[in-house]
Scaffold this motif. Structure first.
Motif, short mmCIF file in Angstrom:
data_model
loop_
_atom_site.label_atom_id
_atom_site.label_comp_id
_atom_site.label_asym_id
_atom_site.label_seq_id
_atom_site.Cartn_x
_atom_site.Cartn_y
_atom_site.Cartn_z
N CYS A 1 9.32 2.83 0.69
CA CYS A 1 8.31 1.76 0.65
C CYS A 1 6.87 2.28 0.62
N ASN A 2 6.69 3.59 0.73
CA ASN A 2 5.36 4.19 0.76
C ASN A 2 5.01 4.79 -0.60
N ASN A 3 3.79 4.53 -1.08
CA ASN A 3 3.38 5.00 -2.40
C ASN A 3 3.53 6.51 -2.57
N GLN A 4 2.98 7.25 -1.63
CA GLN A 4 3.01 8.71 -1.74
C GLN A 4 4.43 9.26 -1.68
N GLU A 5 5.23 8.68 -0.79
CA GLU A 5 6.62 9.11 -0.69
C GLU A 5 7.37 8.84 -1.99
N ALA A 6 7.09 7.69 -2.61
CA ALA A 6 7.73 7.36 -3.88
C ALA A 6 7.33 8.36 -4.97
N LEU A 7 6.04 8.67 -5.05
CA LEU A 7 5.56 9.62 -6.05
C LEU A 7 6.21 11.00 -5.88
N GLU A 8 6.47 11.38 -4.64
CA GLU A 8 7.03 12.70 -4.37
C GLU A 8 8.56 12.73 -4.53
N LYS A 9 9.24 11.68 -4.06
CA LYS A 9 10.70 11.71 -4.04
C LYS A 9 11.36 11.17 -5.31
N LEU A 10 10.68 10.28 -6.00
CA LEU A 10 11.31 9.64 -7.16
C LEU A 10 10.82 10.20 -8.49
N ASP A 11 10.00 11.24 -8.45
CA ASP A 11 9.41 11.74 -9.68
C ASP A 11 10.42 12.40 -10.62
N LYS A 12 11.58 12.78 -10.09
CA LYS A 12 12.62 13.37 -10.95
C LYS A 12 13.45 12.28 -11.63
N ILE A 13 13.26 11.03 -11.20
CA ILE A 13 14.01 9.92 -11.78
C ILE A 13 13.11 9.04 -12.65
N ALA A 14 11.96 8.66 -12.11
CA ALA A 14 11.09 7.70 -12.78
C ALA A 14 10.16 8.37 -13.79
N ASP A 15 10.02 7.72 -14.95
CA ASP A 15 9.06 8.18 -15.96
C ASP A 15 7.65 7.67 -15.65
N PHE A 16 7.59 6.56 -14.92
CA PHE A 16 6.30 6.02 -14.52
C PHE A 16 6.43 5.26 -13.21
N PHE A 17 5.29 5.00 -12.58
CA PHE A 17 5.25 4.30 -11.30
C PHE A 17 4.28 3.13 -11.40
N LEU A 18 4.74 1.93 -11.07
CA LEU A 18 3.87 0.76 -10.99
C LEU A 18 3.66 0.47 -9.50
N LEU A 19 2.47 0.80 -9.01
CA LEU A 19 2.16 0.73 -7.59
C LEU A 19 1.10 -0.32 -7.32
N TYR A 20 0.96 -0.69 -6.05
CA TYR A 20 -0.19 -1.48 -5.63
C TYR A 20 -0.67 -0.97 -4.28
N ASN A 21 -1.88 -1.36 -3.91
CA ASN A 21 -2.53 -0.75 -2.73
C ASN A 21 -2.47 -1.61 -1.47
N ARG A 22 -1.52 -2.53 -1.40
CA ARG A 22 -1.22 -3.19 -0.12
C ARG A 22 -0.01 -2.49 0.49
N ASP A 23 -0.15 -2.04 1.72
CA ASP A 23 0.94 -1.31 2.36
C ASP A 23 2.09 -2.23 2.74
N ILE A 24 3.30 -1.70 2.66
CA ILE A 24 4.49 -2.35 3.21
C ILE A 24 4.71 -1.78 4.60
N PHE A 25 4.66 -2.62 5.61
CA PHE A 25 4.82 -2.12 6.98
C PHE A 25 6.28 -2.12 7.41
N ASN A 26 7.01 -3.17 6.99
CA ASN A 26 8.44 -3.27 7.31
C ASN A 26 9.24 -3.27 6.01
N ARG A 27 10.00 -2.22 5.78
CA ARG A 27 10.79 -2.17 4.55
C ARG A 27 11.88 -3.24 4.60
N CYS A 28 12.26 -3.74 3.42
CA CYS A 28 13.27 -4.80 3.36
C CYS A 28 13.95 -4.74 1.99
N ASP A 29 15.24 -4.51 1.99
CA ASP A 29 16.00 -4.43 0.74
C ASP A 29 16.44 -5.84 0.30
#
Length: 273
Positions: free
Chosen positions: A242-270
């Motif tokens: 749920c964190n932008n930086q974590e996504a950029l670091e962990k998903l970069d081998k899967i995703a060709d691009f990232f669509l992010l926004y600058n409001r934080d998610i405090f409680n993750r929810c699937d």
């Protein structure tokens, strides 16, 4: 021994959806439109009581127009804690190779990339989805390979019931489940000879489908796709990212691009099923 119930996130309401696609509305195509009847709650709250200053919206100071709505007892946005607009609220960004791209319309570019068969890491309400065009065999197979997900079915998201009905059978009960404000993933019987890739759910006669629940989802889907694969942005036995930086670091081998926004998610929810 007392406890306080925290409101769940609520899928975009009909009024906000109408405003989202109204050229004359000041929130036209604003991907974070909300009101007291819809929008984020649980995923942004840090503490109780549920006030803006105790949510991840605290860093966004309302412009005079949004503040006026917030203070007006007669307004639909009276005390809507995530209230915002394009002038004062969260914004969307597109990243490739861990660099933010300087483009005017990140959502339009994300749509173009998805249509081109690329895989996107898209920040949702409670975490990231890995997305691709569900009718593109190469894209679905690529996602399956990169996520090391040999046969487990992928969830799909389509704009409306009519789209889902093109590839699945929908009865009265299934329609009610799909349209529930929780927007669950609903298991539906596949229709034969649909355009959905067979690799979405190999050797399975059912598909898991859901309707959009955020304005951003609607902007991605409207007039663009029969369905998108929307699978959780995580690895096996790990929680959804749920964190932008974590996504950029962990998903970069899967995703060709990232669509992010600058409001934080405090409680993750699937997504619910």
């Amino acid at each position: 021994n007392s406890f306080v119930l925290v409101s769940p996130d609520i899928s975009i309401c009909k009024d906000c959806l109408q405003e989202l696609f109204n050229h004359q509305n000041r929130r036209y195509h604003y991907p974070f439109i909300n009101c007291t009847n819809c929008g984020p709650r649980f995923t942004i709250i840090k503490d109780i009581p549920y006030d803006r200053k105790k949510t991840t919206m605290r860093v966004f100071k309302m412009c005079p127009q949004c503040q006026s709505e917030y203070d007006n007892l007669e307004d639909r946005r009276y005390h809507a804690q995530p209230n915002a607009c394009a002038d004062c609220g969260p914004k969307v960004f597109l990243y490739q190779q861990k660099r933010k791209l300087a483009i005017v319309d990140p959502i339009a570019e994300a749509i173009r990339l998805l249509k081109d068969g690329q895989i996107g890491a898209i920040k949702g309400l409670g975490g990231f989805h890995l997305a691709c065009d569900a009718t593109n065999n190469k894209a679905v197979l690529k996602l399956r390979h990169l996520k090391n997900r040999e046969a487990k079915p992928f969830a799909l998201m389509s704009l409306n019931i009519e789209k889902i009905n093109q590839y699945c059978e929908i009865g009265k009960e299934e329609k009610e489940w799909l349209e529930d404000r929780a927007r669950p993933i609903v298991l539906l019987k596949k229709k034969k000879n649909s355009l959905i890739s067979l690799f979405v759910a190999p050797n399975n006669d059912h598909l898991g489908a859901m309707l959009p629940y955020t304005p951003l989802h609607y902007l991605l889907l409207k007039d663009n796709f029969l369905a998108l694969v929307m699978t959780s942005g995580n690895f096996r036995d790990e929680p959804i990212i749920c964190n932008n930086q974590e996504a950029l670091e962990k998903l970069d081998k899967i995703a060709d691009f990232f669509l992010l926004y600058n409001r934080d998610i405090f409680n993750r929810c699937d997504d619910s099923v």
